[in-house]
Design a protein around this motif. Sequence first.
Motif, short mmCIF file in Angstrom:
data_model
loop_
_atom_site.label_atom_id
_atom_site.label_comp_id
_atom_site.label_asym_id
_atom_site.label_seq_id
_atom_site.Cartn_x
_atom_site.Cartn_y
_atom_site.Cartn_z
N GLN A 22 -36.35 56.63 57.59
CA GLN A 22 -37.28 57.71 57.27
C GLN A 22 -37.66 58.54 58.49
O GLN A 22 -38.33 59.57 58.36
CB GLN A 22 -38.54 57.14 56.62
N LEU A 23 -37.25 58.10 59.70
CA LEU A 23 -37.56 58.87 60.90
C LEU A 23 -36.65 60.09 60.97
O LEU A 23 -35.43 59.97 60.89
CB LEU A 23 -37.38 58.01 62.15
N SER A 24 -37.23 61.25 61.13
CA SER A 24 -36.47 62.49 61.25
C SER A 24 -37.17 63.36 62.28
O SER A 24 -38.10 64.12 61.98
CB SER A 24 -36.40 63.22 59.90
N HIS A 25 -36.73 63.22 63.52
CA HIS A 25 -37.38 63.92 64.63
C HIS A 25 -36.35 64.17 65.72
O HIS A 25 -35.48 63.32 65.96
CB HIS A 25 -38.53 63.06 65.18
N PRO A 26 -36.40 65.32 66.41
CA PRO A 26 -35.42 65.60 67.48
C PRO A 26 -35.44 64.57 68.60
O PRO A 26 -34.45 64.43 69.32
CB PRO A 26 -35.83 66.99 67.98
N GLY A 27 -36.57 63.88 68.74
CA GLY A 27 -36.69 62.88 69.80
C GLY A 27 -36.30 61.49 69.38
O GLY A 27 -36.51 60.53 70.15
N VAL A 28 -35.73 61.32 68.18
CA VAL A 28 -35.30 60.01 67.69
C VAL A 28 -33.84 60.13 67.23
O VAL A 28 -33.53 60.99 66.41
CB VAL A 28 -36.17 59.52 66.52
N ARG A 82 -28.66 65.61 77.40
CA ARG A 82 -27.86 66.64 78.04
C ARG A 82 -27.75 67.85 77.10
O ARG A 82 -27.52 67.71 75.92
CB ARG A 82 -26.47 66.10 78.37
N GLY A 83 -27.98 69.01 77.64
CA GLY A 83 -27.91 70.23 76.82
C GLY A 83 -29.26 70.88 76.71
O GLY A 83 -29.54 71.88 77.38
N ASP A 84 -30.17 70.30 75.86
CA ASP A 84 -31.48 70.94 75.68
C ASP A 84 -32.55 70.34 76.58
O ASP A 84 -33.66 70.88 76.66
CB ASP A 84 -31.92 70.85 74.22
N GLU A 108 -26.30 61.48 74.54
CA GLU A 108 -25.71 61.67 75.86
C GLU A 108 -26.74 62.29 76.78
O GLU A 108 -27.33 63.33 76.47
CB GLU A 108 -24.47 62.56 75.77
N GLY A 109 -26.96 61.66 77.92
CA GLY A 109 -27.93 62.16 78.87
C GLY A 109 -28.22 61.13 79.94
O GLY A 109 -27.44 60.20 80.17
N VAL A 110 -29.36 61.27 80.61
CA VAL A 110 -29.76 60.40 81.72
C VAL A 110 -31.10 59.77 81.38
O VAL A 110 -32.04 60.47 80.98
CB VAL A 110 -29.88 61.20 83.04
N ASP A 111 -31.20 58.45 81.52
CA ASP A 111 -32.48 57.80 81.25
C ASP A 111 -33.43 58.03 82.42
O ASP A 111 -33.02 58.39 83.53
CB ASP A 111 -32.30 56.31 80.97
N LEU A 112 -34.72 57.80 82.17
CA LEU A 112 -35.74 58.11 83.17
C LEU A 112 -35.69 57.17 84.37
O LEU A 112 -36.14 57.53 85.45
CB LEU A 112 -37.13 58.07 82.53
#
Length: 680
Positions: free
Chosen positions: A83-89, A167-169, A114-118
């Motif tokens: 049910q989670l629908s969010h750009p951050g998930v 990566r990207g946004d 795809e990206g870099v973790d904190l």
Amino acid sequence: MICGVCSSESGATLDCGACGTRLVIDDRYRLEAVIDLDGSRAIYGATRLEDTQPVMVTVVASAGPPGPEAKTTFDQQARSLQQLSHPGVPDYLDHMVVVGSRSAEFCLVHELVEGVDLATESRDREHQEREVVQMLGELLEILAHGHQRTPTVVHGAINPRSVVRRRGDGRLVLIGFGTDGARGGEQTAYWAPEQVPGEASTGSDLYAAGALAVFLLSRGDPRELLDRDQDGDWRSALDVQPPTARLLADLLEPDPTRRVRSAADVLTLVPKVLEALGEEGEWAWEGTAEPTAEEQSFHQGARAYRIGIVAALAAGALFWGGGIATDQPWPIFVFGGTVLACFIGVGVRMVVHPSSVNVADEGPGYSIQRAGRASDGWAVLGIAAFVLACWAVPALVRGVSGDAETDASVEVAELVMASPDLTTSWSARVTAVEGKPLGVGAPCQVTGRFKRIDSKLRAVVDITCEGQPLYGWTDPLEGEQKRSCNFWEGAADTRGGTYHHRLRCHDKGTRTGGRPQMTIDTYTRSARVFHDVAPAFSVQLEVDEYSIPKAGKPIFKGNTAKDPGFDDTVVRKGQVTYSSGPAPVPSDEACTVRVHPVPTVDFNCRIEVSCGDALIYGTGGGGFAQCSILNRQPVLAQDPKGTATEGDPMLDMNLDTNRVVVSDDAPGATWRVEVSLGRD
């Protein structure tokens, strides 16, 4: 991991340790790369074989086959993630349970981010205060989305590796949902106090978000910055403005009943903090009311005080320098400089900005610090620092010159003593001698007397051999002295009430006679007493590392006896399942893990890991840790720093999942040993 070809079970790897084939989960997902390993949780980059789509597989290992209740709970948790629908998930794709003969794996499949973790990002660059607050807002928005679902979706394992900058946004993505049942690993450093013995909750997610912000701002170990019993010293480690500090304090409240209630509530405060920080990152005001014309004058008043402080310190330094240059009594010039500093500080403030404003507003959840009060505080601190410097530096200069003979001292922050004095001693033996009628092997004794005077711990050291004095800390001095002492105290048993000590001291300087020179280091078990002038001599000693145990109260309050949470030494047997690098033991070696109770404030356990004839963790009096306790039994412990920083290996112990990892990061000698423990 459980191999689908030969059904053998191995650690968190990409290839089967038995048959060497690349691991495939449920005959559908081929593992390609390790994204994160943390305790009993592992996250992999994988390929879905049916369409070669890149995916992310999160695996939580569990000892033994799962029962029907565990499978039902996992299915319900997976449905809630859908049910989670969010750009951050990341989007949910699939889930399954893979069962082996000795363990089970609960697997969740999401879209690959795809990206870099904190954790990686923080190593490459520093994060500024305003940026961290903005990142905290992004993270709280994601948490609010999950916390507001029915049923509630809790993350439970927030740490720098679980937050990825896509990566990207460039948006933050929170990975690892559905792993709140994982135990051990780096994630425990970000756990709320109530999460250690219990379960994750929305409140523990908020605490972890605050702990993550502290890590990004300080790049320090949260275990050292966050005290589980009280607020801890994270404030002193951060250089942040009051609105940010207050926001973090609300998130890091140790008492869950007093912590902010929801991510949505905290999220409404983030824009106000960003507004208070201003465009240039300096706070201007707080609260919900619109700023008045007087409130907008805060910055002018603050700058006026800064100018005043600098002018005051400069004037005081000139006075103090004049006292030294003219060889006049320096206390007079300290007094004169301080008075002038006060007058100039206040005068400049009144001239530059005579009407600095005290700004105050009691917003929801905030206790606002007044702008004028903050400036007054900085002025007082600046003048106080100047006065302390004026008193300390001349005293230091006089002490080093040898004009006045004083006892060496160690600054003591918190002392508690059973009596005004403590006397302790170390056994020693002569190993080499010149110019003294002593034989090699002659018995000696090092005696240390420690006494609290004001805020200092005074040390007096004497050395005797065969009953004859060899060195006396207070013997007459003919020449210069440069001496100091470093003193360590620890529990000598697991029940409390008995303590032993280690010592590092030296007394050196050019001398024409009188007291000889001396160095002693019980850490390296060595000492030397010598004279370079007639009658010249040199005596080298081997000294016991620890003093003879002493009963009574400790010197340092941090060593006061405290219930460690468990009563007896826990012993677990196991076997090495994985060994890499120049590890001290090979695979399949039999191992024993001992967890001893330690009744002190700072540590509650001491851990020893021995495999074969080698003690691979807990050597040299080390191995002290803060164990997590469940039902009066130690469960988790971590030592995240290796030989490169602390002189001993790293440890990740989880007795709940029957797994212990000992590793080291020494340059050119990186190794790792994984031990699988048998069940009690």
